[in-house]
Write a protein that holds these residues in place. Structure first.
Motif, short mmCIF file in Angstrom:
data_model
loop_
_atom_site.label_atom_id
_atom_site.label_comp_id
_atom_site.label_asym_id
_atom_site.label_seq_id
_atom_site.Cartn_x
_atom_site.Cartn_y
_atom_site.Cartn_z
N ILE A 1 1.07 32.29 -11.41
CA ILE A 1 0.54 32.03 -10.06
C ILE A 1 0.59 33.30 -9.23
N SER A 2 1.64 34.08 -9.36
CA SER A 2 1.70 35.36 -8.64
C SER A 2 0.59 36.28 -9.10
N SER A 3 0.33 36.29 -10.43
CA SER A 3 -0.74 37.13 -10.96
C SER A 3 -2.09 36.69 -10.40
N TRP A 4 -2.31 35.39 -10.28
CA TRP A 4 -3.58 34.90 -9.73
C TRP A 4 -3.75 35.33 -8.27
N LEU A 5 -2.69 35.23 -7.48
CA LEU A 5 -2.77 35.63 -6.07
C LEU A 5 -2.97 37.14 -5.93
N VAL A 6 -2.26 37.92 -6.74
CA VAL A 6 -2.40 39.38 -6.67
C VAL A 6 -3.81 39.80 -7.08
N ALA A 7 -4.35 39.13 -8.11
CA ALA A 7 -5.70 39.46 -8.56
C ALA A 7 -6.75 39.08 -7.52
N GLY A 8 -6.42 38.17 -6.64
CA GLY A 8 -7.39 37.77 -5.60
C GLY A 8 -7.28 38.56 -4.33
N ALA A 9 -6.11 39.18 -4.08
CA ALA A 9 -5.91 39.88 -2.82
C ALA A 9 -5.67 41.38 -2.99
N VAL A 10 -4.79 41.75 -3.92
CA VAL A 10 -4.38 43.15 -4.04
C VAL A 10 -5.29 43.93 -4.98
N THR A 11 -5.63 43.33 -6.13
CA THR A 11 -6.46 44.05 -7.10
C THR A 11 -7.82 44.45 -6.52
N PRO A 12 -8.56 43.54 -5.85
CA PRO A 12 -9.83 43.99 -5.24
C PRO A 12 -9.63 45.06 -4.17
N LEU A 13 -8.52 44.98 -3.45
CA LEU A 13 -8.27 46.00 -2.43
C LEU A 13 -8.04 47.37 -3.07
N LEU A 14 -7.25 47.40 -4.16
CA LEU A 14 -7.04 48.66 -4.86
C LEU A 14 -8.35 49.17 -5.47
N GLY A 15 -9.15 48.25 -6.01
CA GLY A 15 -10.44 48.65 -6.54
C GLY A 15 -11.36 49.17 -5.45
N TYR A 16 -11.29 48.57 -4.29
CA TYR A 16 -12.11 49.01 -3.15
C TYR A 16 -11.74 50.44 -2.75
#
Length: 587
Positions: A474-489
């Motif tokens: 669940i933490s991985s799902w939340l991080v992939a939805g909030a932090v990963t796109p931000l880092l990719g941005y």
């Protein structure tokens, strides 16, 4: 009404996301330092052993007059599964086993009720039956054991020094219990020849009565005052062997000194109590049990400092050594997890760098420590310690939590290559993958639900497996939805593939390659022949699970004794048992 988009919200609140990332990293570091550490999780053993002695009784007498009465009473114990007993000459042992459905929080109350039931039966037992002994502390794990040896020292001298060490160790935080092993009971033996007793006319019971009266703790009188009552006590209690030898024995109008007519000696009990040896030398063992939820590594450091100071104060000839070192085993398990974590990050980096590029690999690699930090924080808040099951769950989760980040960043790269701007590409990665990723995470967690919510000792032992995997996914799902796109941005900057703005949202030709064309043909064939594919799949599963050659294979080779982390070997010897046994199942 538009659906909520976590990535859109995160990109519009970058400063708040940065703050949360910092908070979770700090909380994860704090939680990792303060999580309890132990070798295995705590669990309750639902068995009590009741042992009763009746010196001089035969096995049949023990069974009929003691065992049957106690078993009949214990059959009314709530939650009882079955009783098993062994009756031997002079002794009976009864095993009380509770049902697996009894909650662990109620175990102590059930054992107290069992004690009360046995005590209620004591009045109906024959004269001469000794007090019953109860043992229901099988779940106490003594993870640290020291031995005290001394050349030229007796067992009693070593016991006295070990007792002082025990009191020092009890003062260390997180130490729950300290027990001495190999202690030999001392007794005073009075030996007198039967011919001499007959010649002097002395009754053996008179000697016993005289010694008991001389050593009795009874007041000789009492003085009443206006404020208190003052009891008068006379001296004469036995201090040493000479006091016993000097005891006067009266018989036939004459008085004898006990030491003149009998041999009074101090010796160890026979048969001897269980002994402990270290390097073939007699030793006294000092075993420690840690409090539940304690940090075995921190306890190990405190013990090392305390034992080093104790060794400096030991008398000449006494040596102290450590035979069981659970902190070292736990430290080794945690080091293996950290090694697995490092290997996972390196593998993910290599695969991501090779398939997605340098910047994408960095984005995926940065999300792993964040997810682990959030998982540690949730473990600390829910009271889950670092032990074999939770560490195993973390290792299982390592292979799953990277999937969300890879899927998200890959979808973002695809849209960037189509000419989308970074904001729209990041938001689309959530819109198109969030619910499939969440479904996959929940389905994976559902596979561990029986372990967490079933009843029994196995579920109690392995329940943290579900919760740690659930927290991680669940933490991985939340991080992939909030932090990963931000880092990719922030990090990913790709040039468009040359499509015009009007074609940016149309079907692209990135997958028009020989590999994807062949994969598409295989996928279409499987979709059109669903029954054939499912039939082959079921046959394969059946062969794997029910094949005679495979079903007998050991599933968990890591549990073999030869692969244990403990640097010790245990040998056992079976002796034929002549006791009378019975089992009383309860329906």
């Amino acid at each position: 009404m538009n659906h909520f988009n976590l990535t859109t919200w995160a990109l519009n609140h970058k400063q708040f996301i940065y703050f949360l990332v910092f908070i979770f990293f700090a909380a994860g570091l704090f939680a990792y330092q303060n999580l309890g550490r132990m070798e295995d999780p705590d669990f309750t053993i639902k068995q009590m052993v009741v042992s009763i002695a009746w010196p001089g009784a035969t096995a049949r007498q023990m069974e009929e007059q003691v065992t049957d009465k106690i078993e009949k009473k214990l059959q009314d114990l709530p939650g009882l599964d079955y009783l098993k007993s062994y009756s031997a000459p002079g002794q009976t042992v009864i095993y009380v086993n509770l049902n697996e459905q009894v909650p662990p929080k109620e175990i102590r109350a059930r054992w107290l009720e069992a004690r009360n039931m046995v005590n209620d039966v004591k009045g109906s037992l024959p004269a001469g039956v000794l007090e019953p002994n109860f043992n229901d502390r099988f779940d106490e794990v003594y993870g640290v054991v020291y031995t005290l040896t001394g050349d030229g020292y007796s067992y009693e001298e070593m016991r006295e020094k070990a007792e002082k060490i025990r009191r020092i160790l009890l003062g260390i935080p997180s130490v729950r219990k300290v027990q001495l092993l190999g202690v030999q009971t001392e007794k005073i033996y009075i030996e007198i020849e039967n011919s001499k007793l007959a010649r002097l006319g002395i009754d053996p019971t008179a000697i016993t009565a005289t010694l008991q009266a001389q050593n009795a703790m009874a007041a000789a009188g009492m003085l009443e005052s206006s404020s208190d009552n003052v009891y008068l006590r006379i001296t004469g209690m036995f201090e040493n062997l000479e006091d016993i030898r000097a005891t006067p024995i009266q018989a036939n109008g004459r008085t004898f000194r006990l030491g003149d007519i009998a041999k009074v000696t101090r010796a160890y009990a026979e048969p001897a109590d269980p002994k402990m040896f270290f390097n073939s030398q007699p030793a006294i063992g000092i075993s420690l049990a840690m409090e539940p939820g304690g940090n075995i590594l921190a306890l190990g450091k405190k013990l090392d400092a305390t034992i080093a100071q104790i060794k400096q104060e030991l008398p000449a000839g006494l040596e102290m050594n450590q035979t069981v070192n659970q902190p070292k085993v736990v430290e080794s398990s945690i080091d293996e997890f950290l090694e697995s974590l490092a290997e996972a990050i390196v593998i993910v980096l290599l695969v991501s760098f090779a398939s997605l590029g340098m910047r994408s690999g960095v984005v995926v690699a940065l999300t792993i420590p964040l997810v682990i930090a959030i998982t540690f924080t949730l473990m600390y808040l829910t009271g889950i310690d670092l032990q074999s099951i939770s560490l195993g769950a973390l290792i299982i989760a390592l292979g799953l939590l990277v999937d969300d980040a890879i899927i998200t960043i890959e979808m973002m790269i695809v849209k960037l290559e189509q000419g989308w701007n970074r904001f729209d590409a990041a938001c689309f990665s959530y819109t198109s993958t969030a619910y499939p990723r969440l479904t996959g995470a929940l389905v994976t967690c559902a596979g561990f639900i029986p372990i967490a919510f079933s009843k029994g000792s196995a579920s109690e032992f392995c329940s943290t497996l579900f919760w740690v995997v659930f927290f991680a996914l669940i933490s991985s799902w939340l991080v992939a939805g909030a932090v990963t796109p931000l880092l990719g941005y922030l990090l990913i900057k790709l040039k468009p593939t040359g499509q015009s703005a009007s074609e940016s949202h149309e079907h692209h030709k990135l997958y028009d390659t020989p590999f994807y064309r062949r994969f598409k043909l295989i996928l279409q064939w499987c979709m059109h022949h669903r029954k054939t594919v499912l039939t082959c799949y079921c046959r394969h599963i059946h062969r794997v699970h029910f094949s005679p050659g495979i079903s007998q294979t050991r599933i968990l080779p890591c549990l073999q004794p030869s692969r244990s982390n403990h640097p010790a070997q245990i040998t056992g010897r079976s002796i034929p048992d002549q006791r009378r046994g019975s089992s009383s199942p309860v329906c």
